[in-house]
Design a protein around this motif. Structure first.
Motif: not given
Length: 82
Positions: A24, A27-28, A30-31, A40-41, A43-45, A47-48
């Motif tokens: 996680l 992802g932060y 990378c953003r 952002p979506s 990056a969230s996917r 990272s999850a």
């Protein structure tokens, strides 16, 4: 008291928590560092997904270490008798 019954779950939880934290956190990062180049979506996917893959890899690694470790009953205390 049977210490392996406490340490084995501890190492599983510690390893999985660290893997999820790393996944996680990527992802932060990378953003933060890529900004507008990465949505952002996405990056969230990503990272999850990375967190899930890392958690599975760490759980399998810990399982391999625990499975390969000698049992406490294999050791003896006191002087060595041959």
């Amino acid at each position: 008291m049977n210490w392996p019954s406490l340490f084995v779950p501890f190492y599983f939880i510690l390893g999985i928590a660290g893997a999820i934290h790393l996944g996680l956190g990527l992802g932060y990062a990378c953003r933060t560092f890529l900004g507008a180049r990465l949505s952002p979506s996405l990056a969230s996917r990503l990272s999850a997904a990375a967190a899930a893959v890392l958690a599975i890899a760490v759980a399998l690694g810990v399982y391999g270490l625990v499975r390969g470790a000698p049992d406490a009953s294999d050791f003896h205390s006191g002087p060595c008798r041959t």
